[in-house]
Enzyme design. Sequence first.
Site, PDB file in Angstrom:
ATOM      1  N   SER A 117       4.577   4.914  40.409  1.00 54.71           N
ATOM      2  CA  SER A 117       5.010   5.745  39.281  1.00 54.71           C
ATOM      3  C   SER A 117       6.336   5.268  38.701  1.00 54.71           C
ATOM      4  O   SER A 117       6.497   5.158  37.480  1.00 54.71           O
ATOM      5  CB  SER A 117       5.118   7.207  39.725  1.00 54.71           C
ATOM      6  OG  SER A 117       6.016   7.337  40.823  1.00 54.71           O
ATOM      7  N   TRP A 118       7.317   4.946  39.576  1.00 54.89           N
ATOM      8  CA  TRP A 118       8.641   4.580  39.086  1.00 54.89           C
ATOM      9  C   TRP A 118       8.625   3.193  38.459  1.00 54.89           C
ATOM     10  O   TRP A 118       9.222   2.967  37.411  1.00 54.89           O
ATOM     11  CB  TRP A 118       9.643   4.672  40.217  1.00 54.89           C
ATOM     12  CG  TRP A 118      11.096   4.603  39.823  1.00 54.89           C
ATOM     13  CD1 TRP A 118      12.073   3.910  40.465  1.00 54.89           C
ATOM     14  CD2 TRP A 118      11.754   5.264  38.730  1.00 54.89           C
ATOM     15  NE1 TRP A 118      13.296   4.096  39.857  1.00 54.89           N
ATOM     16  CE2 TRP A 118      13.125   4.929  38.782  1.00 54.89           C
ATOM     17  CE3 TRP A 118      11.300   6.113  37.718  1.00 54.89           C
ATOM     18  CZ2 TRP A 118      14.049   5.390  37.856  1.00 54.89           C
ATOM     19  CZ3 TRP A 118      12.239   6.585  36.795  1.00 54.89           C
ATOM     20  CH2 TRP A 118      13.580   6.228  36.862  1.00 54.89           C
ATOM     21  N   LYS A 146      19.600  12.708  49.927  1.00 49.28           N
ATOM     22  CA  LYS A 146      19.228  13.922  49.179  1.00 49.28           C
ATOM     23  C   LYS A 146      17.769  14.298  49.425  1.00 49.28           C
ATOM     24  O   LYS A 146      17.392  15.469  49.284  1.00 49.28           O
ATOM     25  CB  LYS A 146      19.514  13.736  47.685  1.00 49.28           C
ATOM     26  CG  LYS A 146      18.925  12.478  47.045  1.00 49.28           C
ATOM     27  CD  LYS A 146      17.511  12.630  46.567  1.00 49.28           C
ATOM     28  CE  LYS A 146      17.003  11.334  45.967  1.00 49.28           C
ATOM     29  NZ  LYS A 146      15.605  11.427  45.493  1.00 49.28           N
ATOM     30  N   GLU A 183       9.569  10.021  50.893  1.00 50.80           N
ATOM     31  CA  GLU A 183      10.650   9.239  51.490  1.00 50.80           C
ATOM     32  C   GLU A 183      11.462  10.040  52.502  1.00 50.80           C
ATOM     33  O   GLU A 183      12.009   9.497  53.462  1.00 50.80           O
ATOM     34  CB  GLU A 183      11.585   8.714  50.394  1.00 50.80           C
ATOM     35  CG  GLU A 183      10.954   7.707  49.440  1.00 50.80           C
ATOM     36  CD  GLU A 183      10.927   6.301  50.003  1.00 50.80           C
ATOM     37  OE1 GLU A 183      11.226   6.130  51.213  1.00 50.80           O
ATOM     38  OE2 GLU A 183      10.609   5.365  49.254  1.00 50.80           O
ATOM     39  N   ASN A 189       9.286  15.317  47.800  1.00 56.48           N
ATOM     40  CA  ASN A 189       9.952  15.829  48.996  1.00 56.48           C
ATOM     41  C   ASN A 189       9.984  17.349  48.998  1.00 56.48           C
ATOM     42  O   ASN A 189       9.737  17.979  50.027  1.00 56.48           O
ATOM     43  CB  ASN A 189      11.368  15.259  49.075  1.00 56.48           C
ATOM     44  CG  ASN A 189      11.370  13.765  49.301  1.00 56.48           C
ATOM     45  OD1 ASN A 189      11.176  13.285  50.407  1.00 56.48           O
ATOM     46  ND2 ASN A 189      11.577  13.009  48.231  1.00 56.48           N
ATOM     47  N   ALA A 218       9.888   9.821  37.345  1.00 57.08           N
ATOM     48  CA  ALA A 218       9.084   8.894  36.552  1.00 57.08           C
ATOM     49  C   ALA A 218       8.321   9.630  35.466  1.00 57.08           C
ATOM     50  O   ALA A 218       8.160   9.122  34.344  1.00 57.08           O
ATOM     51  CB  ALA A 218       8.118   8.151  37.469  1.00 57.08           C
ATOM     52  N   SER A 244       9.205  16.652  42.377  1.00 57.34           N
ATOM     53  CA  SER A 244       9.749  16.108  43.616  1.00 57.34           C
ATOM     54  C   SER A 244       8.716  16.157  44.737  1.00 57.34           C
ATOM     55  O   SER A 244       8.303  17.230  45.179  1.00 57.34           O
ATOM     56  CB  SER A 244      11.000  16.893  44.031  1.00 57.34           C
ATOM     57  OG  SER A 244      11.389  16.554  45.344  1.00 57.34           O
TER      58      SER A 244
END
Length: 346
Positions: free
Chosen positions: A11-12, A191, A281, A256, A140, A254
Site C-alpha cells: 500500500s505505501w 508508536k 508492525e 495496529n 497510504a 491503522s
Amino acid sequence: MATVSILGAGSWGTALACHLARSGHRVRLWARSASHAAVLADVKENTRYLPGVSIPSGVTVTADLPASLRGSEAVVFAVPSHAFGETVSLARPYLPPVPVINAAKGIEEDTLRRLSQVWADLTGDRELQRYCALSGPSHAEELGRAMPTALVAASPVSAVAEFAQDLFMSPCLRVYTNRDLTGVETGGALKNIIAVATGVSDGLGFGDNTRAALMTRGLAEITRLGVRMGANPLTFAGLTGVGDLIVTCTSMHSRNRRFGMAVGRGLSVQEALVEVSQIVEGVRTTRAATRLAVRFGVELPIARQVYAILFEGLTPSEGVNLLMTRQRRHEIEEVALYGIAWKTPE
C-alpha cells in the site's frame, strides 16, 4: 524530473509511486511477485493493498529487480521492516550510487538494530551518508488520494535530506528535514506499540479518556527510550513523534489499532492478524522494544503490558488493571529524563 525506483508494491509503496508520478517523475515500482506486478500493470490499480487509487501512466510496474534500478536517480525502499535487510541484500549488486530513501518503520527483531543500522551493516558505514528515512503521520489510503500530508526526511547528511524533501514536496505533501535519524526512526517504530494498546482499549469498550491517557503516557515511554538511545527529545514533539502517534492511535486506517481492537474483543493474536489480513508492525516491535528497554535500563510500562497480553497470556482487562494500579509518581519527573544533552550529528 527524476527517475525513481520504488522497491515494494504494497500500500505505501504504491501510494508513493502514485504521488511521485502525479508530480511528473518517472517511477519504476518493483514487486517481488511477478503475478502481483502483472496484475498492477494490467489493472492500473493495486486492488489488494490500495483499492480505489488509479496508478498513473508515469508508473512502470515490474518484477525485474535489476531493470527497476537501472539508471535511477533515487531509490526508495517501501517494504515491511522485517523484509528490509533481505531486500537490501537482493538489491545491493544493482544499486546505483544515488540517494537511498527508506519509508519503512520498525526495528529488526533479532538484532534490535534500527533500519539505518541494518543498512550500514549490510553496505558499509560510509553508505550511511546517502541514506534517508522518510517518516511521519501518513496513511497510504490518504496520500494515494492526494490528501494533504506532512512528512519528515531524516538523514545525517543535510544535503541528502534536502534531496528527499525536494523530490517528494508537492501541493499535497509537505516535507520537513531533520538530522536526528535516531529519534525519527525510534518514534516511527515505537508508536505502533502504543497504537496496539489504544486498540485494545477501544476493543474493551473504553473511551476517549483512556485513549488520551495511553497516548500521552505512551509518548513519555517513546521519548524516554529514544533519549537513552541518543535521540533529540524535541524530535518526539514533532511529526515523527506525537504526530505519528496521533494518526496511528486514532485512525481506522491503522492496522495496529485494528489489530489491538480485535485482541481487546477477545480474539487471539493469530485470529486478530487474520482479521487485519495485512502486516501488523507493532507485534514484532513489541518484542524488540521490551528487549531494548532491558538493554538501556528504561521502564516501558505500556509496552510491557502489551507484550504480556500478546505473548504471555495476560488478559486485556488484567493489563489495564496493572497499569492503573502501578506505584504513584509525579508526572513532571519525566523532565529530568528528557533533559539529557543532545548534540547535532557532525
